[in-house]
Scaffold this motif. Structure first.
Motif, PDB file in Angstrom:
ATOM      1  N   ARG A  44     -28.639 -33.372   3.839  1.00  0.00           N
ATOM      2  CA  ARG A  44     -27.569 -32.477   3.951  1.00  0.00           C
ATOM      3  C   ARG A  44     -26.632 -32.771   4.871  1.00  0.00           C
ATOM      4  NH1 ARG A  44     -25.269 -27.411   3.229  1.00  0.00           N
ATOM      5  NH2 ARG A  44     -24.952 -26.397   5.304  1.00  0.00           N
ATOM      6  N   GLN A  45     -26.670 -33.331   5.825  1.00  0.00           N
ATOM      7  CA  GLN A  45     -25.650 -33.775   6.623  1.00  0.00           C
ATOM      8  C   GLN A  45     -24.848 -34.981   5.880  1.00  0.00           C
ATOM      9  OE1 GLN A  45     -24.971 -32.485   9.555  1.00  0.00           O
ATOM     10  NE2 GLN A  45     -23.173 -33.834   9.834  1.00  0.00           N
ATOM     11  N   ASN A  46     -25.575 -35.812   5.266  1.00  0.00           N
ATOM     12  CA  ASN A  46     -24.854 -36.922   4.499  1.00  0.00           C
ATOM     13  C   ASN A  46     -23.914 -36.262   3.230  1.00  0.00           C
ATOM     14  OD1 ASN A  46     -26.171 -38.577   6.222  1.00  0.00           O
ATOM     15  ND2 ASN A  46     -27.866 -39.262   4.449  1.00  0.00           N
ATOM     16  N   GLU A  47     -24.475 -35.227   2.780  1.00  0.00           N
ATOM     17  CA  GLU A  47     -23.981 -34.484   1.690  1.00  0.00           C
ATOM     18  C   GLU A  47     -22.545 -33.677   2.213  1.00  0.00           C
ATOM     19  OE1 GLU A  47     -27.730 -33.417  -0.996  1.00  0.00           O
ATOM     20  OE2 GLU A  47     -26.839 -31.797   0.283  1.00  0.00           O
ATOM     21  N   LEU A  48     -22.912 -33.159   3.616  1.00  0.00           N
ATOM     22  CA  LEU A  48     -21.590 -32.516   4.125  1.00  0.00           C
ATOM     23  C   LEU A  48     -20.690 -33.433   4.554  1.00  0.00           C
ATOM     24  CD1 LEU A  48     -23.462 -29.883   6.353  1.00  0.00           C
ATOM     25  CD2 LEU A  48     -21.956 -29.493   4.327  1.00  0.00           C
ATOM     26  N   TYR A  49     -20.875 -34.512   5.067  1.00  0.00           N
ATOM     27  CA  TYR A  49     -19.994 -35.656   5.151  1.00  0.00           C
ATOM     28  C   TYR A  49     -19.139 -36.317   4.378  1.00  0.00           C
ATOM     29  CZ  TYR A  49     -18.362 -39.662   8.008  1.00  0.00           C
ATOM     30  OH  TYR A  49     -17.339 -40.583   8.625  1.00  0.00           O
ATOM     31  N   ALA A  50     -19.952 -36.400   3.088  1.00  0.00           N
ATOM     32  CA  ALA A  50     -19.221 -37.132   2.092  1.00  0.00           C
ATOM     33  C   ALA A  50     -18.255 -35.773   1.389  1.00  0.00           C
ATOM     34  CB  ALA A  50     -20.225 -37.020   0.941  1.00  0.00           C
ATOM     35  N   LYS A  59     -13.072 -31.278   4.416  1.00  0.00           N
ATOM     36  CA  LYS A  59     -13.833 -31.904   5.208  1.00  0.00           C
ATOM     37  C   LYS A  59     -14.245 -30.855   5.979  1.00  0.00           C
ATOM     38  CE  LYS A  59     -11.805 -36.333   5.741  1.00  0.00           C
ATOM     39  NZ  LYS A  59     -10.827 -37.344   6.610  1.00  0.00           N
ATOM     40  N   VAL A  60     -15.715 -30.909   6.352  1.00  0.00           N
ATOM     41  CA  VAL A  60     -16.516 -29.741   7.090  1.00  0.00           C
ATOM     42  C   VAL A  60     -17.204 -30.552   8.144  1.00  0.00           C
ATOM     43  CG1 VAL A  60     -16.517 -28.036   5.234  1.00  0.00           C
ATOM     44  CG2 VAL A  60     -18.356 -29.775   5.529  1.00  0.00           C
ATOM     45  N   THR A  61     -17.161 -31.762   8.373  1.00  0.00           N
ATOM     46  CA  THR A  61     -17.961 -32.338   9.364  1.00  0.00           C
ATOM     47  C   THR A  61     -17.347 -33.701   9.801  1.00  0.00           C
ATOM     48  OG1 THR A  61     -20.096 -32.968  10.462  1.00  0.00           O
ATOM     49  CG2 THR A  61     -19.808 -33.335   8.162  1.00  0.00           C
ATOM     50  N   TRP A  62     -17.385 -34.026  11.076  1.00  0.00           N
ATOM     51  CA  TRP A  62     -16.872 -35.420  11.322  1.00  0.00           C
ATOM     52  C   TRP A  62     -17.862 -36.428  11.665  1.00  0.00           C
ATOM     53  CZ3 TRP A  62     -11.746 -34.696  10.533  1.00  0.00           C
ATOM     54  CH2 TRP A  62     -11.302 -33.524  10.248  1.00  0.00           C
ATOM     55  N   THR A  63     -19.092 -36.045  11.433  1.00  0.00           N
ATOM     56  CA  THR A  63     -20.043 -36.979  12.113  1.00  0.00           C
ATOM     57  C   THR A  63     -21.423 -37.139  10.926  1.00  0.00           C
ATOM     58  OG1 THR A  63     -21.484 -37.372  13.834  1.00  0.00           O
ATOM     59  CG2 THR A  63     -21.262 -35.216  13.380  1.00  0.00           C
ATOM     60  N   LEU A  64     -21.983 -38.183  10.990  1.00  0.00           N
ATOM     61  CA  LEU A  64     -23.301 -38.251  10.284  1.00  0.00           C
ATOM     62  C   LEU A  64     -24.481 -38.011  11.190  1.00  0.00           C
ATOM     63  CD1 LEU A  64     -22.584 -41.520   8.141  1.00  0.00           C
ATOM     64  CD2 LEU A  64     -23.167 -39.333   7.276  1.00  0.00           C
ATOM     65  N   ASN A  65     -24.142 -38.158  12.768  1.00  0.00           N
ATOM     66  CA  ASN A  65     -24.993 -37.616  13.766  1.00  0.00           C
ATOM     67  C   ASN A  65     -25.072 -36.307  14.311  1.00  0.00           C
ATOM     68  OD1 ASN A  65     -26.197 -40.486  13.357  1.00  0.00           O
ATOM     69  ND2 ASN A  65     -24.306 -41.025  14.237  1.00  0.00           N
TER      70      ASN A  65
END
Ligand SMILES: [Zn+2]
Length: 216
Positions: A44-50, A59-65
């Motif tokens: 899900r983090q990857n999906e949000l990052y994409a 854009k909703v996030t700035w990181t994969l970590n």
């Protein structure tokens, strides 16, 4: 899109304590908080990052970590319909202040602010001296018991140290009786300022009277 987890139980043990304490403190401050996400899978983090990069949307996030994937972060909103992310009433800043007090990191303090986001480090513990509601009640109960014991002791001390100079209605009955006996038998002569009777003195006189009875 992958599943969104909203349960606090999905967090690590100390993050659960941090989150629950945070919610309790927010409630005390009248802040109506709703958890929108806790644990987040890496997928899900990857999906949000994409999103906003290789897939449509903002854009909703700035990181994969993210600490969400480590089960140490949670996101919130306020429960006012249509104004969930409106900070004009200072809702998120107030929640941020609560977090600060508890040693919880607030995303609102970051260079790129993420106001709904809160997280803790692996080593987070409750701040020293922090007392929640339950602790307060326990402490109050102990304190009340202590006060009751001390009040009883003061009453005892008052009884023990009270001085009765006159054989009148103020003097307890048993003491009156022994004082009269001691006076009539010349055991006490008074000081001119009254009999100066105390509990200990009267009890001693009772012992003398009992001895006299046996001697006669
Ligand atoms: Zn977050």
């Amino acid at each position: 899109m992958s599943k969104v987890y909203k349960s606090i139980d999905e967090l690590t043990a100390n993050a659960q304590l941090a989150c629950r304490t945070f919610l309790a403190e927010c409630e005390k401050c009248g802040l109506k908080v709703r958890i929108t996400e806790t644990y987040r899978s890496q997928k899900r983090q990857n999906e949000l990052y994409a999103q906003g990069r290789t897939t449509p949307g903002e854009k909703v996030t700035w990181t994969l970590n993210s600490r969400h994937t480590g089960r140490r972060a949670w996101d919130i909103c306020q429960t006012i319909k249509g104004r969930e992310y409106d900070n004009s009433n200072g809702f998120f800043d107030k929640c941020g202040a609560v977090a600060k007090k508890l040693g919880i990191i607030w995303g609102g303090t970051w260079k790129t602010p993420d106001r709904p986001h809160f997280e803790v480090s692996k080593s987070w513990t409750l701040p020293n001296g922090y007392k929640g509601e339950e602790h307060d009640m326990e402490e109050m109960k102990k304190l009340q018991e202590k006060v009751a014991i001390l009040e009883k002791r003061v009453t005892e001390l008052e009884e023990e140290t009270a001085v009765y100079n006159y054989i009148d209605e103020n003097m307890p009955g048993w003491m009156k009786e022994i004082t009269v006996w001691a006076r009539d038998n010349g055991v006490i002569t008074g000081t001119g300022n009254g009999w100066g009777m105390t509990k200990t003195k009267a009890e001693t006189l009772v012992m003398i009277k009992n001895a006299h009875k046996k001697l006669n």
